[in-house]
Every structure is written in C-alpha cells, then in structure tokens.
Design an enzyme around this catalytic site. Structure first.
Site, mmCIF file in Angstrom:
data_model
loop_
_atom_site.group_PDB
_atom_site.id
_atom_site.type_symbol
_atom_site.label_atom_id
_atom_site.label_comp_id
_atom_site.label_asym_id
_atom_site.label_seq_id
_atom_site.Cartn_x
_atom_site.Cartn_y
_atom_site.Cartn_z
ATOM 1 N N LEU A 96 0.838 -1.198 0.000
ATOM 2 C CA LEU A 96 0.000 0.000 0.000
ATOM 3 C C LEU A 96 0.872 1.248 0.000
ATOM 4 O O LEU A 96 1.729 1.421 0.859
ATOM 5 C CB LEU A 96 -0.891 0.000 1.256
ATOM 6 C CG LEU A 96 -1.817 1.192 1.452
ATOM 7 C CD1 LEU A 96 -2.843 1.275 0.328
ATOM 8 C CD2 LEU A 96 -2.506 1.113 2.812
ATOM 9 N N VAL A 97 0.663 2.127 -0.990
ATOM 10 C CA VAL A 97 1.427 3.378 -1.043
ATOM 11 C C VAL A 97 0.538 4.609 -0.901
ATOM 12 O O VAL A 97 1.020 5.706 -0.657
ATOM 13 C CB VAL A 97 2.276 3.491 -2.333
ATOM 14 C CG1 VAL A 97 3.344 2.413 -2.372
ATOM 15 C CG2 VAL A 97 1.411 3.442 -3.584
ATOM 16 N N SER A 98 -0.781 4.435 -1.059
ATOM 17 C CA SER A 98 -1.678 5.580 -0.892
ATOM 18 C C SER A 98 -3.069 5.071 -0.544
ATOM 19 O O SER A 98 -3.478 4.000 -0.983
ATOM 20 C CB SER A 98 -1.737 6.424 -2.168
ATOM 21 O OG SER A 98 -2.472 7.615 -1.946
ATOM 22 N N SER A 99 -3.770 5.855 0.273
ATOM 23 C CA SER A 99 -5.110 5.446 0.682
ATOM 24 C C SER A 99 -5.985 6.671 0.872
ATOM 25 O O SER A 99 -5.505 7.800 0.935
ATOM 26 C CB SER A 99 -5.040 4.651 1.992
ATOM 27 O OG SER A 99 -4.548 5.459 3.043
#
Length: 330
Positions: A96-99
């Site tokens: 996960l790099v962005s949420s």
C-alpha cells in the site's frame, strides 16, 4: 427517457443518497459539530476521489470500481466508498502506497487543525485529493497547498479536484522538505505517519502556526514558536496512516515485544501500544510496561513532543521531565 438515461439517473440518485447518509452518520457520531466542516463534507462527494479501491481477499486483492459492468460489484464499490473506513487506493508490488483516510478521522483532524478564515494550509500527503477539496471548500483554493512525492498521485489528485472545480496548488515533491515556494503557512496537516518531525517545516511556518501530524499511533498537535522550536500534546484520538515515503516507519507493537514475554493483553491494549511505539529503541518493553502501570495507565493526551534546535523528544506530563525520551534520530 432511454434505458441508458434512466440507468444514469438511478446511479446518480444512489450516490446522492449514500453521500447524504454519510454526512448524517458523521454528524450523529459528533465529528461534524462545526457547521463549516459539515457544509464541506456535504458539498464534497467522496466517490469523485475514489473511482476505484482495493479490498483484501485471501492472499490477493480485489479491485472495485465505479464503471464495473457488474451492477452488484458497482454497488459494493459505492457502499465501500461511503462507509466510514479507510480505503486502499494505490498498491505497488502488493504494498500500500496511498489510501483514502477514514472520513470520521479526517473530520476529527480538520476540526483539530483549527484553521481560521484566511489561513494558509500545507497538506503533506495529497492522496486522492479528497482532504484538499474539503480544505478548499472551507478556506478557498488560494489558501491550500498539497504535496506528494509521487507524480502519479499528484496528477490523479489534481484531476479529481478539477472535476469539482477546485484548483489548489498540487505539488510533486518530498513532503519532508515542506513547500518553501508556497510558505509561510499557518497550518500544516500531515496524512502519513512520521518517525519524527521534519525541522524544515518549522521554518516555513508563521509564529503561532499549528502542525497536526500522525506520530506513533496518535496525532501530535504542535504550536510553532519560531523556526527553532515547537511543542505540543497528543490528541486522545488513535490514528493509523501509511508511512511518509522515504522515512522509516515505526515497527508494529508485535515486532517490538517479540521475545520479551509481555502479557498478551498488554500487547493488545491500544493505549499501551501507543507508548510502546513512541518509546521504541529507548525503553525496553518491560520498562515501558512498568512505567505505564506505575503512572496509572496514561492515555495519549498525557504525552507530548518538543522539537528544538537541540533535538526532538517525547515526554509524559511535563516536557522538563522526569519522563523524557529522544524521538527518532533527533
């Protein structure tokens, strides 16, 4: 009315209904007491910023998106978008790099940021652009700057914002360096977890500015005195975010205590976890537990952080001690 038009109208009605329900739920939860933030959440639909997201399924991930030809999967996408949960919006090599942050936590953070009319705000971590849109609605485009390291993320955020007519400064760059070209700022809001506070931010703040940032598993609210000093306490609110890229993320509590024989119920105690991560590398886990019990099991709001030219440290109750610990590499 043709079948396509009828279907489009039905989808729009569903989105509007889901959006209105979200605002009602956040209001009922007590996180939108300020009518200005309630108006912002009412005006800014989350689905525009999350046209797709990833959900964990067994060993892999499943992508749910707005244009899926399967109506049931589209409905799952819409329900997910307007649920009060964080959503994985960008994966890279399975990581996960962005949420998109949990809306109720966003509302709490925006309220705690305490911006006044005319304040200039720097957001570290553009994400989908949703948070920047809420800030734009409240303050005006010209007062909002959002920064992200990844050009793919900033381009996407900029496009999402433009769909609703918002045009803040969306900058591709290292958030740890702030955004000197747009300084000075009255508020800095961070949407990624830090190991320590980048000192460069202090020099880009006006005296009295407020920095709100995830640290350990909490939110530190710092008041900036000048380019060389800031201090403040944690909010009581738990907060879990994607780490600032390029920074070393704090290890999870289970890694810290592995092999140290702490009681399982303490490893699982959310308030103790906060202290455990905050003092990692300084206090042995058993020392941390003994102190936590001796001091009447303190919650986050009894802890604080000081940032100065001499370094950075966290503390319990009093920045002068006796319980003071170096922070990060400071």
């Amino acid at each position: 009315m043709g079948a396509h038009t009828s279907r489009t109208t039905a989808v729009r009605d569903l989105r509007e209904t889901a959006h209105a329900a979200q605002v009602r739920e956040l209001t009922a939860a007590g996180v939108l007491e300020d009518p200005r933030w309630r108006a912002a959440f009412t005006a800014v639909p989350r689905d525009v910023f999350v046209p797709y997201f990833w959900t964990g399924r067994g060993a892999g991930h499943e992508r749910l998106w707005a244009e899926d030809p399967d109506p049931e999967r589209r409905a799952r996408w819409l329900r997910g978008v307007y649920a009060d949960t964080p959503l994985a919006t960008r994966l890279r090599d399975g990581r996960l790099v962005s949420s998109s942050s949990q809306p109720s936590l966003m509302a709490k953070m925006l309220t705690a940021l305490e911006p006044a009319d005319g304040d200039d705000v720097l957001e570290i971590g553009a994400g989908t652009g949703y948070n920047a849109a809420l800030l734009c609605h409240r303050l005006g485009d010209e007062h909002v700057t959002t920064v992200d390291l990844d050009e793919e993320i900033t381009e996407s955020a900029r496009a999402h914002l433009a769909l609703l007519g918002y045009h803040p400064a969306v900058v591709t760059g290292d958030g740890a360096r702030g955004c000197p070209s747009r300084a000075p700022f009255d508020r800095i809001m961070v949407t990624c977890t830090l190991p320590m506070i980048p000192v460069a931010w202090l020099g880009q703040c006006r005296p009295g500015a407020r920095i709100l940032a995830p640290l350990s598993t909490g939110l530190i609210a710092l008041t900036v005195r000048d380019a060389g000093f800031a201090e403040g306490r944690f909010l009581h609110t738990p907060a879990y975010f994607v780490p600032l890229r390029g920074a070393t993320a704090a290890p999870p509590p289970t890694e810290i205590v592995e092999g140290h024989g702490l009681p399982y119920e303490m490893v699982e105690n959310e308030r103790f976890q906060f202290m455990l991560v905050l003092t990692d590398g300084v206090l042995h886990p058993r020392e941390a537990l003994d102190l936590w019990r001796r001091e009447d099991r303190p919650g986050r709001e009894r802890f604080g952080v000081t940032v100065s030219a001499d370094g950075q440290w966290s503390w319990l109750d009093d920045p002068q001690g006796p319980y003071v610990w170096p922070l990060g590499d400071g």
